[in-house]
Each structure stands twice: as C-alpha cells, then as structure tokens.
Scaffold this motif. Structure first.
Motif, mmCIF file in Angstrom:
data_model
loop_
_atom_site.group_PDB
_atom_site.id
_atom_site.type_symbol
_atom_site.label_atom_id
_atom_site.label_comp_id
_atom_site.label_asym_id
_atom_site.label_seq_id
_atom_site.Cartn_x
_atom_site.Cartn_y
_atom_site.Cartn_z
ATOM 1 N N TYR A 200 7.630 -1.101 -1.993
ATOM 2 C CA TYR A 200 7.737 -2.313 -3.220
ATOM 3 C C TYR A 200 9.060 -2.567 -3.344
ATOM 4 O O TYR A 200 9.455 -2.583 -4.388
ATOM 5 C CB TYR A 200 7.163 -1.193 -4.207
ATOM 6 C CG TYR A 200 5.629 -0.941 -4.132
ATOM 7 C CD1 TYR A 200 4.661 -1.911 -4.173
ATOM 8 C CD2 TYR A 200 5.240 0.340 -4.105
ATOM 9 C CE1 TYR A 200 3.228 -1.369 -4.070
ATOM 10 C CE2 TYR A 200 4.242 0.658 -3.919
ATOM 11 C CZ TYR A 200 2.991 -0.515 -4.080
ATOM 12 O OH TYR A 200 1.549 -0.200 -3.946
ATOM 13 N N GLN A 201 9.990 -3.143 -2.525
ATOM 14 C CA GLN A 201 11.227 -3.345 -2.385
ATOM 15 C C GLN A 201 11.190 -4.684 -3.242
ATOM 16 O O GLN A 201 12.557 -4.757 -3.956
ATOM 17 C CB GLN A 201 11.716 -3.808 -0.943
ATOM 18 C CG GLN A 201 12.114 -2.443 0.053
ATOM 19 C CD GLN A 201 12.662 -2.701 0.957
ATOM 20 O OE1 GLN A 201 13.112 -3.904 1.377
ATOM 21 N NE2 GLN A 201 12.734 -1.724 1.834
ATOM 22 N N ALA A 202 10.163 -5.451 -3.525
ATOM 23 C CA ALA A 202 10.187 -6.620 -4.314
ATOM 24 C C ALA A 202 10.561 -6.369 -5.527
ATOM 25 O O ALA A 202 11.310 -6.796 -6.578
ATOM 26 C CB ALA A 202 9.145 -7.348 -4.130
ATOM 27 N N ALA A 203 9.655 -5.420 -6.317
ATOM 28 C CA ALA A 203 9.921 -4.820 -7.800
ATOM 29 C C ALA A 203 11.394 -4.029 -7.768
ATOM 30 O O ALA A 203 12.026 -4.180 -8.653
ATOM 31 C CB ALA A 203 8.731 -3.857 -7.875
ATOM 32 N N SER A 276 -5.143 0.567 -3.858
ATOM 33 C CA SER A 276 -4.302 0.051 -2.896
ATOM 34 C C SER A 276 -3.664 -1.180 -3.691
ATOM 35 O O SER A 276 -4.023 -2.292 -3.175
ATOM 36 C CB SER A 276 -5.066 -0.211 -1.565
ATOM 37 O OG SER A 276 -5.603 0.944 -1.085
ATOM 38 N N GLU A 277 -3.426 -1.090 -4.802
ATOM 39 C CA GLU A 277 -2.871 -2.260 -5.504
ATOM 40 C C GLU A 277 -1.497 -2.666 -4.739
ATOM 41 O O GLU A 277 -0.591 -1.747 -4.224
ATOM 42 C CB GLU A 277 -2.324 -1.724 -6.974
ATOM 43 C CG GLU A 277 -2.096 -2.837 -7.981
ATOM 44 C CD GLU A 277 -2.997 -3.897 -7.962
ATOM 45 O OE1 GLU A 277 -2.795 -5.004 -8.551
ATOM 46 O OE2 GLU A 277 -4.302 -3.741 -7.652
ATOM 47 N N ILE A 278 -1.215 -3.946 -4.807
ATOM 48 C CA ILE A 278 -0.076 -4.500 -4.416
ATOM 49 C C ILE A 278 0.641 -5.402 -5.454
ATOM 50 O O ILE A 278 -0.282 -5.737 -6.467
ATOM 51 C CB ILE A 278 -0.391 -5.554 -2.998
ATOM 52 C CG1 ILE A 278 -1.241 -6.562 -3.521
ATOM 53 C CG2 ILE A 278 -0.928 -4.638 -1.820
ATOM 54 C CD1 ILE A 278 -1.465 -7.866 -2.265
ATOM 55 N N ILE A 279 1.720 -5.871 -5.270
ATOM 56 C CA ILE A 279 2.495 -6.576 -6.081
ATOM 57 C C ILE A 279 1.884 -8.051 -6.211
ATOM 58 O O ILE A 279 2.172 -8.663 -4.890
ATOM 59 C CB ILE A 279 4.065 -6.454 -6.287
ATOM 60 C CG1 ILE A 279 4.310 -5.180 -6.083
ATOM 61 C CG2 ILE A 279 4.891 -7.551 -7.039
ATOM 62 C CD1 ILE A 279 5.904 -4.925 -6.096
ATOM 63 N N ALA A 280 1.034 -8.777 -6.688
ATOM 64 C CA ALA A 280 0.558 -10.035 -6.599
ATOM 65 C C ALA A 280 0.524 -10.645 -7.864
ATOM 66 O O ALA A 280 0.194 -9.944 -8.827
ATOM 67 C CB ALA A 280 -0.839 -10.078 -5.869
ATOM 68 N N VAL A 285 7.498 -10.800 -7.592
ATOM 69 C CA VAL A 285 7.406 -11.344 -6.478
ATOM 70 C C VAL A 285 8.402 -12.309 -6.156
ATOM 71 O O VAL A 285 8.877 -12.848 -4.982
ATOM 72 C CB VAL A 285 5.865 -11.977 -6.092
ATOM 73 C CG1 VAL A 285 5.982 -12.450 -5.003
ATOM 74 C CG2 VAL A 285 4.757 -10.752 -6.293
ATOM 75 N N LYS A 286 8.784 -13.006 -7.256
ATOM 76 C CA LYS A 286 9.880 -14.044 -7.252
ATOM 77 C C LYS A 286 11.264 -13.371 -6.601
ATOM 78 O O LYS A 286 11.750 -14.478 -5.996
ATOM 79 C CB LYS A 286 10.414 -14.090 -8.771
ATOM 80 C CG LYS A 286 11.409 -15.398 -9.110
ATOM 81 C CD LYS A 286 10.048 -16.685 -9.050
ATOM 82 C CE LYS A 286 11.025 -17.776 -9.541
ATOM 83 N NZ LYS A 286 10.097 -19.229 -9.153
ATOM 84 N N SER A 287 11.455 -12.251 -6.410
ATOM 85 C CA SER A 287 12.594 -11.651 -5.757
ATOM 86 C C SER A 287 12.504 -11.979 -4.006
ATOM 87 O O SER A 287 13.166 -11.673 -3.334
ATOM 88 C CB SER A 287 12.982 -10.290 -5.987
ATOM 89 O OG SER A 287 12.049 -9.362 -5.531
ATOM 90 N N TRP A 288 11.105 -12.184 -3.641
ATOM 91 C CA TRP A 288 10.734 -12.180 -2.362
ATOM 92 C C TRP A 288 10.047 -13.725 -2.236
ATOM 93 O O TRP A 288 9.391 -13.863 -1.015
ATOM 94 C CB TRP A 288 9.847 -11.307 -1.968
ATOM 95 C CG TRP A 288 9.661 -11.077 -0.388
ATOM 96 C CD1 TRP A 288 10.790 -10.621 0.312
ATOM 97 C CD2 TRP A 288 8.516 -11.225 0.480
ATOM 98 N NE1 TRP A 288 10.302 -10.563 1.693
ATOM 99 C CE2 TRP A 288 8.831 -10.760 1.834
ATOM 100 C CE3 TRP A 288 7.239 -11.393 0.190
ATOM 101 C CZ2 TRP A 288 7.909 -10.860 2.847
ATOM 102 C CZ3 TRP A 288 6.513 -11.202 1.148
ATOM 103 C CH2 TRP A 288 6.907 -11.222 2.656
#
Length: 326
Positions: A200-203, A276-280, A285-288
């Motif tokens: 979760y590096q985007a967060a 299995s929640e993802i960042i969406a 997500v703006k950081s990626w």
C-alpha cells in the motif's frame, strides 16, 4: 407467428418457425417432456387468445414456457461489474457446459488461460490475491460477452462499466485488443504487490505528512443513506466515502481502525467488510496517478453503434486513448 392465435395454430400443427413478431419458446429435455409441455402451452396460449391484446413483453406461461407477442422495445445495455464482485469458482457451470466458449476466449486473450482453473474449481471464498481476482473477473466478463454477442447474436446499444468493469467493457466490444500486454504491465508495475495492495505504498506516500501509522487497508459496503455515512465520517482523517452505488448503498475505505469506527457508528448490521480490499476510487491513488494513467493509455478503436458509459464520469463519453485514460 403474427400473433398468439397464429402461434396457437402452429402449435396444433407442431410447426416451428422464426417468422413473425410473436414467439413461443418451450424449454424441454427429451421428446416425452416436449409432448407434456406442448399440452400445457396449448392450454395457456388459448387463454391468452381469449383474453385479448397483451403487453409487448415476454411473459412465462408456465415453467419452461415463455410467450412474447412482439420484440421488446427499447435498447440493450451490457453492464460490467468491478472485480470486487468476483468469487472463487464463479463461471464453473458455464465453462463445464460450454468448453468451446472458454477456448474461444482464451484463444483471443491467452493471458486468461491460467485463470480457468481458478474459475472452474469448487466455489470458495474470494482468493487473497487481488490480481488473480481481477483476472478471474476479466475471464468471466469476456465469457459472457462472447456468449451474448457472438453465440446468441445479441449486440449492445450501450455498455456500462463500474471500476475495472470499464476495462472489461473496452475489451469485450473490441475497443481494446491488447489484454496480455496490459496485464503484463500491471504485473511489472507492482500495482497489486506494492502500490494499491500489498505494501500500500500509494497510501504511504499520500499520507506521509500525517503519520497514519502502519497501513492496514479496509473497505466496507454500507447500506445507509449518503448523508448518514458522511456524518459518520466526520472527524475521521483516514476513512473516506469512495463510491455511491445507490442513495443508500455506499463504500467506505481507508485505514482499518478508522473505517471500523465509522461502521460501528452506522451499525454493523448494515455493513459488510470487503475481502482483499485495494485502494481504488480514493484520493490516495493520486500519488500513483502517472503510472496508473500510463497503463490505461492504450490504442483505442472506435466501436460503431455503441455508447460507452463511465462511472468515473457519471455519463456517456466517446472513448479514445486520452478519454479512457482520464
């Protein structure tokens, strides 16, 4: 036939036909079953004739017997769901019943070959690998799209994609063709191992100045009015309203402890935690953004006669390499 009376006469003659606007369909297994079903259909259709004009829509006359006085008016829309709808073993019966369909889809998209075993296995809770879930959803979406369009001859006037369903709608209609290349780029980018899942590096980047602690991502489906959900989110820096499916059907996602406090305010009986929640659909997500956009910036072919709808836009748009990526 021309109408119910015409079909009734054809039924008496045991005569099949594809002419005329009216249709009677009898679903049977074996000749003996057909004779029984034909008797039931004859009696039911005689009642339709005696009753006079009926609404121009299909209706069941009995189990396995369907009548329509005319083609349905309106347009046909295909809806492509997000990968969050996937579960292990989905599509099992379809693949077993129509193995040639699976071969046709995998022949077009070879990257999906490794997903067939996942879909064809016995049903079980969703897999913990979100990339596998994404590919499993892609296979089932393309199976149904191929069956509907190329086997049954039903073409869409519009396609509606939700989340990754937008991607599947592009491949299903022929606007995109390079699924193998796209999935290879997703794998190489670390999307599901480092960025929006896994580490979760985007967060981590998005919240670097706010000390969120170790990232433990969670997402909850909340069956409550939007205003109530927004009120419960007040004061929670690391929980967000990410999707509104309906006026009383939302998704809340973010740090697990923050989301837990929100759903407890609303009432756990109205909330279901996603696996299995993802960042969406989330500001993190703006950081990626640049990498995400590059993966979705693809050669796009026009598709005549089909309108494309995006949940991100909230309406129809004309797809090309730029608008799809946006």
């Amino acid at each position: 036939g021309a109408d119910a009376a015409d079909i009734l006469q054809a039924l008496e003659r045991n005569e099949e036909s594809n002419s005329g606007p009216a249709r009677l369909v009898i679903v049977v297994q074996g000749d003996a079953t057909f004779e029984s079903q034909r008797d039931i259909a004859r009696t039911a259709l005689a009642r339709v004739v005696a009753a006079g004009p009926v609404a121009p829509r299909p209706s069941p006359l009995a189990k396995g017997i369907y009548f329509a006085p005319a083609p349905m008016p309106g347009e046909i829309g295909f809806v492509f769901t997000p990968a969050a709808a996937a579960y292990q073993g989905m599509g099992r019966e379809l693949l077993f019943a129509l193995p040639d369909l699976g071969d046709q889809v995998v022949g077009k998209f070879p990257c999906l070959a490794r997903t067939q075993d996942w879909l064809a296995s016995e049903s079980r809770p969703v897999a913990s690998d979100p990339f596998q879930v994404l590919q499993g959803c892609a296979l089932l979406s393309q199976l149904h799209a191929t069956l509907t369009q190329h086997w049954l001859g039903i073409k869409p006037d519009a396609v509606l994609g939700v989340s990754s369903g937008e991607t599947n709608s592009m491949f299903a209609t022929g606007a995109w063709h390079d699924m193998d290349a796209m999935f290879a780029e997703i794998d190489a980018s670390g999307m599901y191992t480092r960025e929006i899942a896994g580490e979760y590096q985007a967060a981590q980047r998005a919240w670097a100045d706010r000390n969120p602690g170790p990232i433990e991502w969670a997402g909850w489906r909340v069956l409550a009015p939007v205003a109530e959900v927004e009120a419960a989110l007040q004061g929670e820096e690391f929980a967000y309203l990410t999707m509104i499916n309906a006026p009383a059907d939302c998704l809340v996602a973010g740090q697990a402890d923050a989301c837990r406090r929100v759903v407890e305010k609303i009432g756990l009986q109205r909330c279901v935690e996603n696996a299995s929640e993802i960042i969406a659909h989330h500001p993190a997500v703006k950081s990626w953004e640049a990498d995400w956009r590059a993966i979705h910036h693809r050669a796009t072919q026009p598709v005549a006669g089909v309108r494309f709808y995006s949940n991100a836009r909230g309406g129809a748009y004309m797809p090309d390499s730029e608008t799809v990526a946006d």
